[in-house]
Design an enzyme around this catalytic site. Structure first.
Site, PDB file in Angstrom:
ATOM      1  CE  LYS A   1      -3.437   2.321   2.930  1.00 13.12           C
ATOM      2  NZ  LYS A   1      -2.680   3.340   3.651  1.00 13.12           N
TER       3      LYS A   1
ATOM      4  CG  HIS B   1      -0.595   7.391   4.420  1.00 13.27           C
ATOM      5  ND1 HIS B   1       0.180   6.284   4.609  1.00 13.27           N
ATOM      6  CD2 HIS B   1      -1.148   7.630   5.632  1.00 13.27           C
ATOM      7  CE1 HIS B   1       0.099   5.876   5.860  1.00 13.27           C
ATOM      8  NE2 HIS B   1      -0.711   6.678   6.504  1.00 13.27           N
TER       9      HIS B   1
HETATM   10  C1  LIG Z   1      -7.043   9.052  10.674  1.00 15.98           C
HETATM   11  C2  LIG Z   1      -6.274   8.239   9.690  1.00 15.98           C
HETATM   12  C3  LIG Z   1      -5.335   7.321  10.130  1.00 15.98           C
HETATM   13  C4  LIG Z   1      -4.621   6.538   9.219  1.00 15.98           C
HETATM   14  N1  LIG Z   1      -3.751   5.595   9.691  1.00 15.98           N
HETATM   15  C5  LIG Z   1      -3.126   4.762   8.801  1.00 15.98           C
HETATM   16  C6  LIG Z   1      -2.304   3.700   9.264  1.00 15.98           C
HETATM   17  O1  LIG Z   1      -2.131   3.493  10.468  1.00 15.98           O
HETATM   18  N2  LIG Z   1      -1.709   2.910   8.336  1.00 15.98           N
HETATM   19  C7  LIG Z   1      -1.887   3.097   6.987  1.00 15.98           C
HETATM   20  O2  LIG Z   1      -1.329   2.352   6.177  1.00 15.98           O
HETATM   21  N3  LIG Z   1      -2.679   4.087   6.515  1.00 15.98           N
HETATM   22  C8  LIG Z   1      -3.306   4.913   7.385  1.00 15.98           C
HETATM   23  N4  LIG Z   1      -4.138   5.907   6.916  1.00 15.98           N
HETATM   24  C9  LIG Z   1      -4.343   6.037   5.465  1.00 15.98           C
HETATM   25  C10 LIG Z   1      -5.538   5.185   5.010  1.00 15.98           C
HETATM   26  O3  LIG Z   1      -5.253   3.821   5.124  1.00 15.98           O
HETATM   27  C11 LIG Z   1      -5.933   5.486   3.550  1.00 15.98           C
HETATM   28  O4  LIG Z   1      -4.823   5.344   2.723  1.00 15.98           O
HETATM   29  C12 LIG Z   1      -6.537   6.872   3.368  1.00 15.98           C
HETATM   30  O5  LIG Z   1      -7.269   7.223   4.495  1.00 15.98           O
HETATM   31  C13 LIG Z   1      -7.420   6.924   2.147  1.00 15.98           C
HETATM   32  O6  LIG Z   1      -7.962   8.193   1.971  1.00 15.98           O
HETATM   33  P1  LIG Z   1      -9.429   8.616   2.497  1.00 15.98           P
HETATM   34  O7  LIG Z   1      -9.305   8.748   3.971  1.00 15.98           O
HETATM   35  O8  LIG Z   1      -9.664   9.929   1.846  1.00 15.98           O
HETATM   36  O9  LIG Z   1     -10.380   7.541   2.104  1.00 15.98           O
HETATM   37  C14 LIG Z   1      -4.835   6.707   7.819  1.00 15.98           C
HETATM   38  C15 LIG Z   1      -5.796   7.629   7.383  1.00 15.98           C
HETATM   39  C16 LIG Z   1      -6.509   8.381   8.288  1.00 15.98           C
HETATM   40  C17 LIG Z   1      -7.544   9.355   7.765  1.00 15.98           C
END
Ligand SMILES: Cc1cc2nc3c(=O)[nH]c(=O)nc-3n(C[C@H](O)[C@H](O)[C@H](O)COP(=O)(O)O)c2cc1C
Length: 434
Positions: A282, A306
């Site tokens: 990812k 991300h």
């Molecule tokens: C509050 C928050 C925490 C996140 N924590 C992680 C994480 O711990 N590991 C990770 O791979 N991605 C993390 N992400 C990224 C998400 O997996 C994802 O790629 C992203 O949220 C997609 O965009 P969207 O929120 O607009 O749908 C996080 C996103 C948010 C909003």
């Protein structure tokens, strides 16, 4: 002319007719239930969430890195997509089921890994996993999760569970986590590769949502306006990264250890050997990387920046999709994420060739607004929107979502950008201040 004696087409209204038109909603005392029933879109949940949790918490979810252009552009590009519907195709039944990582999923989505979820709602990852199980879609638990690998598996055995991993500089610790995920029956490992260091998230820095937290007076006072949130925080078990319970150092040291800038393709090969289940990588942006990752034995990649939380000015994942698909020629599955807030967004990505979409903030808005019920409702809404878009497009199945049904506006098309934001504000999204 009626018997009222009035001229023209008017007449005196009858009270009984008026009463027939009035359909007051039944009083629902349970707040989560009431809010969930009221929400007609993810945007509605977003507005409710904004009011329910302290500003610092909402900003933690909402924000991106630096100027926040990555996420804004992802939204602009999704809004620039136009559909070209086909008609007279006999769409009395549409099927939203698809195959994700070789197993059935009721919808072409998965819940993305998101850290520290119990900060947003006391039930945290358990609520999300329950909702994912009910919706029949996979859920990726984060390494930074506040419920452990084992707890989620034990409480919600029926949910399709993936585990998201950061490769630690201490590979022994990574190995421990991988073994625990395997022992707890997780079907897939999601290796996140876009975090050589933590992104510079200015909202969090200003609000004191750093690791460890350092709340300023303004943040503290704002928090005091949400007593239920404080009550939940103080009356439930302390917040920790639950899968990392053997960690002895400070949280700041932990973060520095978690994000290893030295990770490379050899590490990916090593991980492939350690993990017998499905492997997803990812945070991929370039077609060249996608091809190398597929050659290293990954079963899927997630085109992602991300959610705009890491590299500012990242290329938009949906724009990279056609080039990446062309380069991969079907060698692994391709998921995409970043800014997806409606079923139509999802359908457009599928029509462009994605195997599925990861949603992050969309379900977190539901969680902040109304706990597990909110997440369930978000999944239902996305499902309904996907089915509606498919019907209107003339596609009876996910296979019938083909590239001719969608057009992506040329890059940085100012008119499309403007129209996109106008549409967003209609859905309850204000134009972001940048
Ligand atoms: C509050 C928050 C925490 C996140 N924590 C992680 C994480 O711990 N590991 C990770 O791979 N991605 C993390 N992400 C990224 C998400 O997996 C994802 O790629 C992203 O949220 C997609 O965009 P969207 O929120 O607009 O749908 C996080 C996103 C948010 C909003």
């Amino acid at each position: 002319m009626g018997s009222t004696g009035l001229t023209g087409s008017r007449r005196m209204p009858r009270v009984s007719e008026f009463a027939d038109l009035l359909r007051p909603r039944p009083l629902v005392l349970d707040g989560d239930r009431r809010r969930s029933a009221r929400a007609a879109s993810v945007g509605d949940f977003r507005e409710m969430a904004r009011r329910r949790v302290p500003r610092a918490v909402f900003d933690y979810v909402e924000g991106g890195a630096e100027s926040e252009r990555s996420l804004a552009r992802a939204r602009e590009d999704l809004d620039s997509l136009d559909f070209v519907a086909r008609v007279l195709r006999g769409v009395s039944a549409v099927d939203t089921h698809t195959s994700i990582l070789g197993r059935p999923s009721a919808l072409p989505i998965a819940f993305a890994p998101t850290g520290f979820t119990r900060v947003l709602h006391r039930d945290g990852e358990l609520a999300v996993a329950r909702a994912a199980g009910a919706a029949g879609v996979p859920y990726a638990l984060s390494t930074m999760g506040t419920c452990s690998v084992e707890e989620v598996a034990e409480v919600i055995p029926g949910c399709r569970r993936w585990f998201q991993l950061y490769l630690w500089s201490d590979r022994g610790r990574s190995r421990e986590l991988v073994d625990r995920a395997a022992a707890a029956g997780y079907e897939a490992l999601v290796l996140t590769v876009d975090t050589p260091v933590a992104g510079r998230r200015l909202r969090d820095a200003r609000n004191g949502m750093t690791l460890p937290p350092s709340l300023g007076l303004r943040t503290f006072v704002d928090g005091a306006r949400h007593p239920h949130w404080w009550f939940d925080l103080l009356t439930t078990r302390p917040l920790t990264f639950a899968s990392l319970n053997s960690w002895q150092g400070t949280v700041a040291e932990l973060a520095a250890t978690l994000f290893d800038p030295g990770v490379n393709f050899e590490d990916l090969a090593w991980l492939r050997e350690q993990w017998a289940g499905k492997l997803v990588v990812k945070g991929v942006q370039s077609p060249e990387d996608a091809a190398r990752i597929a050659s290293a034995g990954a079963d899927a990649i997630v085109l992602s920046n991300h959610g705009g939380r890491q590299l500012d000015r990242s290329v938009t994942p949906i724009r990279q999709l056609p080039g990446v698909l062309g380069r991969l020629e079907g060698r692994c599955e391709v998921f995409v994420d970043g800014g997806f807030t409606s079923g139509a967004d999802v359908v457009a990505a599928l029509a462009l060739g994605a195997n599925g979409v990861l949603v992050g903030r969309a379900y977190l808005y539901g969680l902040m607004a109304a706990g597990e019920l909110g997440v369930r409702r978000v999944a239902d809404l996305l499902g309904e929107e996907i089915a509606t878009a498919m019907t209107l497009l003339g596609a009876r199945s996910i296979e019938e979502l083909t590239p001719d049904l969608v057009r992506l506006a040329p890059e940085h098309d100012a008119a499309a950008t403007h129209r996109g934001w106008a549409d967003l504000s209609g859905a309850g999204f204000p134009v972001p201040s940048r």
